[in-house]
Design an enzyme around this catalytic site. Sequence first.
Site, PDB file in Angstrom:
ATOM      1  N   ASP A 137       8.654 -41.023 -14.282  1.00 32.60           N
ATOM      2  CA  ASP A 137       9.521 -41.289 -15.421  1.00 32.60           C
ATOM      3  C   ASP A 137       8.850 -40.916 -16.746  1.00 32.60           C
ATOM      4  O   ASP A 137       7.625 -40.857 -16.840  1.00 32.60           O
ATOM      5  CB  ASP A 137       9.882 -42.778 -15.488  1.00 32.60           C
ATOM      6  CG  ASP A 137      10.802 -43.221 -14.366  1.00 32.60           C
ATOM      7  OD1 ASP A 137      11.167 -42.376 -13.528  1.00 32.60           O
ATOM      8  OD2 ASP A 137      11.141 -44.419 -14.322  1.00 32.60           O
ATOM      9  N   HIS A 145       4.553 -42.836 -13.807  1.00 32.89           N
ATOM     10  CA  HIS A 145       4.939 -42.355 -15.133  1.00 32.89           C
ATOM     11  C   HIS A 145       4.027 -41.223 -15.584  1.00 32.89           C
ATOM     12  O   HIS A 145       2.798 -41.340 -15.480  1.00 32.89           O
ATOM     13  CB  HIS A 145       4.888 -43.504 -16.143  1.00 32.89           C
ATOM     14  CG  HIS A 145       5.898 -44.578 -15.867  1.00 32.89           C
ATOM     15  ND1 HIS A 145       5.733 -45.505 -14.853  1.00 32.89           N
ATOM     16  CD2 HIS A 145       7.097 -44.852 -16.451  1.00 32.89           C
ATOM     17  CE1 HIS A 145       6.789 -46.306 -14.827  1.00 32.89           C
ATOM     18  NE2 HIS A 145       7.621 -45.937 -15.775  1.00 32.89           N
TER      19      HIS A 145
END
Length: 225
Positions: free
Chosen positions: A37, A185
């Site tokens: 992400d 991430h």
Amino acid sequence: MQLYPLFPVLHPILKPTFPTCLWGGDCNSKAIALSFDDGPHPQHTPRLLKVLDHYQITANFFWLGACVNRSPSLAKQVCDRGHWIGLHGYYHHNFPLLSPSELKDSLERTQAAIYDTCELQPEQVRDVRPPNGLFTPQTLNLLQRWNYRSVMWSVVPEDWVRPGVTTVVQRVLQHVNNGSIIVLHDGACGGEDVAEITNILIPQLLQQGFYFVTIDTLWQQSLKR
């Protein structure tokens, strides 16, 4: 406050409560999805791509539209490698705090950025993961009405608070199961360690018999169940 201990508790509660979301794949299959992400990030994502290239792994990226527009050539590199692309909003704003029109605009602007950069049609990029995993029933209803697919997670090691590479790896290995969706991430928060974490995780997961697929593959599995 670290939220990591809550995620394994919340997952089995939220999954049956919100069945229109994708929370994982087939529990009888060793197929898992590795997702990232908050990118693309000009420093962190290239290092991550080298790791994925080395192991020839197809991953899944949930992008912020603003980051795509800041690093269009990098976004094109990710897409050209065949990684699956999803939406994370234009900025990292919690969806429940946006009005319906603001949410729709955020997603459409992100789709437009991806189209301009990668030439992927909007209908090819309709998987949405809400920032911070925050949503309401209204959020999900809106996404479904607009023909988006809501994608959540099953393994969240909270790498964005940077508890240490070893800790993140241990958390993933402790909770990964058949059909898991792992969330890491490659953005501004947590991305500093993502390449190293991924480089350690992939061979250990392969050794356990897991293989990596796209979010779209997990959706197809869910339709067959």
